[in-house]
Design an enzyme around this catalytic site. Structure first.
Site, short mmCIF file in Angstrom:
data_model
loop_
_atom_site.label_atom_id
_atom_site.label_comp_id
_atom_site.label_asym_id
_atom_site.label_seq_id
_atom_site.Cartn_x
_atom_site.Cartn_y
_atom_site.Cartn_z
N GLU A 1 47.18 39.86 50.28
CA GLU A 1 45.94 39.12 50.06
C GLU A 1 46.33 37.70 49.67
OE1 GLU A 1 42.85 40.95 47.69
OE2 GLU A 1 42.06 38.98 47.09
N THR B 1 43.16 35.20 37.46
CA THR B 1 44.47 35.28 38.10
C THR B 1 44.77 33.92 38.73
OG1 THR B 1 43.91 37.56 38.54
CG2 THR B 1 45.87 36.73 39.62
N GLU C 1 42.92 46.39 41.31
CA GLU C 1 43.87 45.30 41.07
C GLU C 1 44.65 45.63 39.82
OE1 GLU C 1 42.02 41.52 40.72
OE2 GLU C 1 41.08 41.67 42.68
N ASN D 1 34.06 42.30 44.00
CA ASN D 1 34.76 42.47 42.73
C ASN D 1 33.72 42.49 41.60
OD1 ASN D 1 35.99 41.74 40.22
ND2 ASN D 1 37.83 41.16 41.35
N ARG E 1 42.78 45.05 33.49
CA ARG E 1 43.77 44.18 32.85
C ARG E 1 44.42 44.86 31.66
NH1 ARG E 1 44.40 38.69 33.16
NH2 ARG E 1 43.37 37.75 34.94
N HIS F 1 33.12 41.02 36.54
CA HIS F 1 32.33 40.20 35.62
C HIS F 1 31.00 40.82 35.22
CE1 HIS F 1 35.54 37.52 35.37
NE2 HIS F 1 35.56 37.32 36.68
N HIS G 1 39.64 45.01 38.55
CA HIS G 1 40.94 44.65 37.96
C HIS G 1 41.01 45.21 36.55
CE1 HIS G 1 43.91 41.10 36.99
NE2 HIS G 1 44.42 42.28 36.70
N ARG H 1 39.90 43.27 29.05
CA ARG H 1 38.85 42.31 28.69
C ARG H 1 37.55 42.55 29.47
NH1 ARG H 1 41.24 36.74 31.22
NH2 ARG H 1 43.06 37.42 30.06
N HIS I 1 39.51 34.82 46.10
CA HIS I 1 39.52 34.02 44.86
C HIS I 1 38.77 32.71 45.07
CE1 HIS I 1 40.62 32.55 40.91
NE2 HIS I 1 41.02 33.78 40.65
#
Ligand code: PXP
Length: 243
Positions: A154, A104, A73, A10, A48, A13, A46, A52, A193
């Site tokens: 998931e 999340t 996502e 992922n 959003r 970030h 993801h 962000r 996660h």
């Protein structure tokens, strides 16, 4: 049953760091390509509602550049559905999304939101996108995923990652039981996660799990070791756990 466990990286970030200053550095697409080069089997991003981290342009560039599958996502909203149908990622993981949350924070209530989710699963599936539901390792949520005909679930491993001792062992058992139940019902179980070098092996050892999606820890570790090295080490720990 101990097939090869896929690693989805992922890259959200990387975009968080870029967006702290605007501009285009560091580029999450470059990170995605590097992660794939180091052994990631897929890339997760993801998009959003508040944009962000990942932006619409990132999704566009990821679909053009990636040679490994993209897992988008997304919240179950009409806006995100339109974007998914336009870009056609290989997979779409439907996640709950609250504007004020830092990440999340829990699984999707697939049982409680059945009627809302059903048309999203159908329309994504009809477009050839493999749908996954990000849920808690809870039999009630798995029953809902079966009824929704989702091919993948998931399991949210956030609780496992934060608990310690006996409580962690109990949560690990809950995830293992959930993976077995999903598999028995023809649903491919994934997990993710809060996974790190220190806690990934027990999860990776659950034989029915087919994919782990890992982001925050890997991107943080990459600051010290470089992304290729961080991905390679995670991959090695997962393989060792499958031994
Ligand atoms: N899987 C899903 C569905 C997520 O929402 C996230 C967080 O964006 C992850 C995996 C990765 O979690 P982490 O960044 O804590 O590794």
């Amino acid at each position: 049953m101990t097939g090869r466990l896929r690693l989805g990286v992922n890259i959200d970030h990387v975009a968080t760091i870029r967006n702290a200053r605007g501009g285009d550095h560091p580029d999450p697409v470059r990170a995605a390509v590097a992660a794939a080069g180091a052994g990631a089997d897929g890339v997760t991003a993801h998009l959003r509602e508040d944009r962000r981290h990942i932006t619409d342009d990132d999704i566009s560039r990821l679909t053009e550049r990636l040679t490994v599958p993209l897992n988008l996502e997304m919240a179950a909203t009409e806006e995100m559905l339109d974007i998914a149908l336009r870009h056609r990622p290989n997979a779409a993981c439907i996640v709950p999304e609250k504007r004020e949350e830092r990440t999340t924070e829990g699984g999707l209530d697939a049982a409680g939101q059945f009627d809302h989710l059903a048309p999203f699963v159908i329309r994504l599936t009809q477009a050839g996108i493999r749908v996954s539901l990000f849920i808690e390792p809870d039999p009630r949520q798995i029953e809902a995923a079966i009824a929704l005909a989702a091919p993948v679930v998931e399991f949210h491993t956030g609780r496992y990652a934060h608990l310690e001792g006996q409580h962690r062992a109990e949560e690990l058992r809950r995830i293992a039981d959930a993976a077995a139940l999903a598999h028995k019902n023809g649903i491919e179980p994934h997990a993710g996660h809060g996974l790190t070098f220190a806690n990934v092996m027990a999860i990776a050892a659950i034989p029915q799990l087919m994919e782990l999606n890992i982001g925050h820890f890997l991107i943080g570790d990459a600051i010290f070791s470089g992304l290729e090295s961080s991905v390679t080490r995670m991959r090695a720990l997962m393989d060792e756990a499958r031994g």
